[in-house]
Design a protein around this motif. Structure first.
Motif, PDB file in Angstrom:
ATOM      1  N   LEU A  11     -26.799   5.646  27.753  1.00 42.46           N
ATOM      2  CA  LEU A  11     -26.941   4.199  27.694  1.00 42.46           C
ATOM      3  C   LEU A  11     -25.554   3.551  27.671  1.00 42.46           C
ATOM      4  N   ALA A  12     -25.341   2.590  28.545  1.00 46.59           N
ATOM      5  CA  ALA A  12     -24.103   1.810  28.551  1.00 46.59           C
ATOM      6  C   ALA A  12     -24.436   0.397  28.085  1.00 46.59           C
ATOM      7  N   ASP A  13     -23.997   0.057  26.869  1.00 50.11           N
ATOM      8  CA  ASP A  13     -24.236  -1.279  26.315  1.00 50.11           C
ATOM      9  C   ASP A  13     -23.079  -2.169  26.744  1.00 50.11           C
ATOM     10  N   THR A  14     -23.341  -3.129  27.622  1.00 47.13           N
ATOM     11  CA  THR A  14     -22.270  -3.933  28.213  1.00 47.13           C
ATOM     12  C   THR A  14     -22.250  -5.342  27.633  1.00 47.13           C
ATOM     13  N   PRO A  15     -21.083  -6.010  27.655  1.00 47.40           N
ATOM     14  CA  PRO A  15     -20.963  -7.344  27.051  1.00 47.40           C
ATOM     15  C   PRO A  15     -21.714  -8.409  27.833  1.00 47.40           C
ATOM     16  N   GLY A  16     -21.971  -9.538  27.154  1.00 48.26           N
ATOM     17  CA  GLY A  16     -22.682 -10.640  27.784  1.00 48.26           C
ATOM     18  C   GLY A  16     -21.804 -11.799  28.186  1.00 48.26           C
ATOM     19  N   HIS A  17     -20.583 -11.878  27.637  1.00 48.77           N
ATOM     20  CA  HIS A  17     -19.701 -12.990  27.962  1.00 48.77           C
ATOM     21  C   HIS A  17     -19.298 -12.976  29.432  1.00 48.77           C
ATOM     22  N   GLU A  64     -28.771   3.989  36.950  1.00 51.23           N
ATOM     23  CA  GLU A  64     -29.954   4.021  37.810  1.00 51.23           C
ATOM     24  C   GLU A  64     -30.958   2.944  37.417  1.00 51.23           C
ATOM     25  N   LEU A  65     -30.703   2.308  36.275  1.00 51.24           N
ATOM     26  CA  LEU A  65     -31.585   1.242  35.804  1.00 51.24           C
ATOM     27  C   LEU A  65     -30.765   0.281  34.959  1.00 51.24           C
ATOM     28  N   ALA A  66     -31.086  -0.998  35.049  1.00 56.24           N
ATOM     29  CA  ALA A  66     -30.434  -2.018  34.225  1.00 56.24           C
ATOM     30  C   ALA A  66     -31.483  -2.782  33.441  1.00 56.24           C
ATOM     31  N   VAL A  67     -31.247  -2.934  32.142  1.00 54.75           N
ATOM     32  CA  VAL A  67     -32.107  -3.753  31.290  1.00 54.75           C
ATOM     33  C   VAL A  67     -31.417  -5.098  31.104  1.00 54.75           C
ATOM     34  N   VAL A  68     -32.033  -6.159  31.621  1.00 53.42           N
ATOM     35  CA  VAL A  68     -31.481  -7.506  31.513  1.00 53.42           C
ATOM     36  C   VAL A  68     -32.300  -8.278  30.485  1.00 53.42           C
ATOM     37  N   LEU A  69     -31.623  -8.741  29.420  1.00 52.21           N
ATOM     38  CA  LEU A  69     -32.313  -9.472  28.365  1.00 52.21           C
ATOM     39  C   LEU A  69     -32.308 -10.968  28.625  1.00 52.21           C
ATOM     40  N   VAL A  70     -33.396 -11.613  28.224  1.00 53.77           N
ATOM     41  CA  VAL A  70     -33.514 -13.066  28.294  1.00 53.77           C
ATOM     42  C   VAL A  70     -34.086 -13.547  26.965  1.00 53.77           C
ATOM     43  N   ASP A  71     -33.505 -14.595  26.407  1.00 56.31           N
ATOM     44  CA  ASP A  71     -34.053 -15.233  25.212  1.00 56.31           C
ATOM     45  C   ASP A  71     -35.265 -16.054  25.631  1.00 56.31           C
ATOM     46  N   ALA A 107     -27.697  -5.511  29.667  1.00 60.87           N
ATOM     47  CA  ALA A 107     -26.918  -6.727  29.873  1.00 60.87           C
ATOM     48  C   ALA A 107     -27.739  -7.913  29.406  1.00 60.87           C
ATOM     49  N   GLY A 108     -27.056  -8.940  28.968  1.00 61.95           N
ATOM     50  CA  GLY A 108     -27.744 -10.137  28.516  1.00 61.95           C
ATOM     51  C   GLY A 108     -26.745 -11.166  28.043  1.00 61.95           C
ATOM     52  N   SER A 109     -27.153 -12.412  28.007  1.00 65.58           N
ATOM     53  CA  SER A 109     -26.269 -13.477  27.545  1.00 65.58           C
ATOM     54  C   SER A 109     -25.971 -13.311  26.056  1.00 65.58           C
ATOM     55  N   VAL A 110     -24.936 -13.992  25.610  1.00 66.10           N
ATOM     56  CA  VAL A 110     -24.549 -13.936  24.207  1.00 66.10           C
ATOM     57  C   VAL A 110     -25.707 -14.427  23.338  1.00 66.10           C
ATOM     58  N   ASP A 111     -25.989 -13.682  22.261  1.00 63.45           N
ATOM     59  CA  ASP A 111     -27.038 -14.018  21.291  1.00 63.45           C
ATOM     60  C   ASP A 111     -28.448 -13.841  21.837  1.00 63.45           C
ATOM     61  N   ASP A 112     -28.599 -13.136  22.947  1.00 68.30           N
ATOM     62  CA  ASP A 112     -29.950 -12.833  23.427  1.00 68.30           C
ATOM     63  C   ASP A 112     -30.571 -11.664  22.670  1.00 68.30           C
ATOM     64  N   GLY A 113     -29.763 -10.974  21.843  1.00 67.87           N
ATOM     65  CA  GLY A 113     -30.287  -9.880  21.040  1.00 67.87           C
ATOM     66  C   GLY A 113     -30.152  -8.520  21.679  1.00 67.87           C
ATOM     67  N   LYS A 114     -29.171  -8.377  22.566  1.00 69.63           N
ATOM     68  CA  LYS A 114     -29.026  -7.121  23.302  1.00 69.63           C
ATOM     69  C   LYS A 114     -28.651  -5.965  22.379  1.00 69.63           C
ATOM     70  N   VAL A 134     -31.069 -18.208  32.505  1.00 70.42           N
ATOM     71  CA  VAL A 134     -29.881 -19.058  32.514  1.00 70.42           C
ATOM     72  C   VAL A 134     -28.889 -18.510  33.536  1.00 70.42           C
ATOM     73  N   GLU A 135     -27.762 -19.193  33.679  1.00 69.97           N
ATOM     74  CA  GLU A 135     -26.789 -18.784  34.694  1.00 69.97           C
ATOM     75  C   GLU A 135     -26.315 -17.354  34.480  1.00 69.97           C
ATOM     76  N   GLN A 136     -26.085 -16.975  33.217  1.00 70.64           N
ATOM     77  CA  GLN A 136     -25.612 -15.624  32.948  1.00 70.64           C
ATOM     78  C   GLN A 136     -26.676 -14.581  33.293  1.00 70.64           C
ATOM     79  N   THR A 137     -27.950 -14.937  33.166  1.00 70.59           N
ATOM     80  CA  THR A 137     -29.028 -14.042  33.592  1.00 70.59           C
ATOM     81  C   THR A 137     -28.942 -13.796  35.090  1.00 70.59           C
ATOM     82  N   ARG A 138     -28.752 -14.861  35.853  1.00 75.57           N
ATOM     83  CA  ARG A 138     -28.620 -14.714  37.306  1.00 75.57           C
ATOM     84  C   ARG A 138     -27.378 -13.922  37.658  1.00 75.57           C
ATOM     85  N   ARG A 139     -26.321 -14.118  36.883  1.00 71.40           N
ATOM     86  CA  ARG A 139     -25.086 -13.363  37.117  1.00 71.40           C
ATOM     87  C   ARG A 139     -25.335 -11.864  36.940  1.00 71.40           C
TER      88      ARG A 139
END
Length: 445
Positions: free
Chosen positions: A94-100, A115-122, A18-25, A128-133
């Motif tokens: 792997l489940a690649d989920t949207p950032g919007h 069992e694990l989530a990879v959260v991307l941050v630029d 998971a990650g915000s739009v354009d974070d490069g997920k 940012v708010e979407q990271t906290r979401r």
């Protein structure tokens, strides 16, 4: 040179990104698949052709996962994309989920079994708010492990203080949500730094790469520590000359362990019996553990059918018709107080009425909006339901399998809402009695 797979490497890790739009997920996922030698030659050739057609000299690895035409045109991820790959040490789903924000429901779908989530941050933008979401959704779904991938470190000159500040802020926020384990990794998905191979540009970082952590994170839990739950999916009665009196109850053990000779209770009837035999893959076994699919045979001829649940008599879950839960609404039409729905829990489906919607959760700051009246698509909130028949529903905090449920439209079978029974970090429902809902169609329970 192809990588050989060790037959002994049978452990499986389900993880979501998971990650915000354009974070490069999508680029991270593509890099992970490419550098781990999990991309077929024809797939890579197709990506190279598509990249050249867009004027890019190097292959755009994001195209390995953004398969929809709309995704490629906009450069975003819209739907959940599942990828299966393996290394010599572990197998992965792997489940690649949207950032919007508008696709929060898609992240809930992808992370619900992770069992694990990879959260991307630029690295340029930080938390940012979407990271906290995304961190809040991972905590809500009880994902036990979170990886913070601080991406685009090449655009901040691989500066250690930038990474340290982001990691400290995110870790503190995740801890406030009750996330038990956070691992921060500085990466450049575009250049390949610390994704599969260690970076030569960040000698100040001594931790694992993303893949090394995925391969080593502990995910195998001891099933004997969980209470056994066996939802019956199908009753097997061959009535052939060889199996004239055979009566078996087939299904997947949702949690725990069951043994031959163990006393069990059938719910919701409450009738008791003893496990006379367990059949698995055509052979008789003495013990079964989650998540095996087996057939149970009981010592007594009881009325057991699809939707019933077998549990050890010493650890029977409580039956209830009043359900309080945190839900994520996934349908385009809103969920309102008074709506008549079908509640699907494991293999059991019962009628239910939405009695109250006490609050809606704002994931950005975890604030509560009381009495919203309805939940729209992607909203997360608290609901109170009344079912027509009793359910053996565990708290989601105790069991992700038997503590979850779906709300379904009885008219057309559309999935409306994904629910997690019991308390989350959302406020508990009020103790005031829910208003009565007038009904004249047999839905007033």
């Amino acid at each position: 040179m192809s990588t050989s797979i060790d037959p002994a490497a049978t452990s499986l890790l389900r993880f979501a990104t998971a990650g915000s739009v354009d974070d490069g997920k999508s680029t991270l996922v593509g890099r992970l698949l490419h550098d781990s030698k999990s991309v077929l030659a024809d797939q890579l050739e197709a990506v190279e052709r598509a990249s050249l057609g867009r004027g890019q000299q190097a292959p755009d690895l994001a195209l390995l996962t953004d398969g929809l035409r709309a995704e490629r045109e906009q450069g975003i991820t819209i739907d959940v994309a599942y990828r299966y790959f393996a290394t010599p040490r572990r197998r992965f789903i792997l489940a690649d989920t949207p950032g919007h924000v508008q696709y929060t429901r898609n992240m809930v779908t992808g992370a619900s079994t992770a069992e694990l989530a990879v959260v991307l941050v630029d690295a340029r933008n930080g938390v940012v708010e979407q990271t906290r979401r995304h961190a809040a959704v991972a905590a809500l779904l009880r994902v036990p492990h979170v990886v913070l991938a601080v991406n685009k470190m090449d655009l901040v000159d691989y500066a250690e203080p930038v990474f340290a500040d982001i990691a400290e802020e995110f870790t503190a926020y995740a801890a406030s949500l009750g996330v038990p384990d956070v691992t921060a990794v500085p990466i450049s998905a575009l250049a390949g730094d610390n994704v599969v191979t260690p970076s030569a540009h960040m000698d100040w970082y001594g931790g694992p790469t993303v893949l090394e952590h995925l391969e080593s994170v502990p995910v195998v839990a001891d099933p004997t520590g969980d209470p056994a739950r066996f939802p019956v999916q199908y009753v097997i009665r061959p009535q052939t000359p060889e199996h004239r009196d055979y009566r078996g109850y087939a299904g997947q053990l949702a949690s725990g362990v069951l043994r031959v000779g163990e006393d069990v209770t059938v719910l919701p009837s409450g009738r008791r019996s003893t496990i006379a035999g367990i059949d698995a893959l055509g052979s008789q076994v003495d013990v079964a553990w989650a998540p095996q699919s087996v057939t149970l045979r009981l010592a007594d001829d009881l009325d057991v059918s699809r939707g019933d649940l077998l549990a050890p008599t010493t650890g029977v879950p409580a039956l209830t018709r009043d359900v309080e839960a945190t839900v994520c609404h996934v349908a385009d039409r809103p969920l309102r107080v008074g709506d008549r729905v079908l509640l699907k829990h494991t293999t059991r489906t019962v009628k239910a009425i939405v009695k109250d919607i006490p609050s809606r959760l704002t994931l950005g700051d975890l604030s509560q909006h009381p009495a919203p009246g309805e939940l729209a698509a992607n909203d997360i909130g608290r609901v109170v339901l009344r079912t027509a028949e009793p359910l053996a529903l565990d708290a989601y905090a105790d069991s992700r399998r038997t503590g979850s449920f779906l709300l379904v439209d009885p008219a057309d079978g559309t999935t409306l809402t994904a629910g997690m029974a019991g308390a989350a970090f959302a406020a508990k429902a009020t103790d005031e009695a829910a208003p009565a809902v007038a009904d004249d169609e047999g839905w007033d329970f």
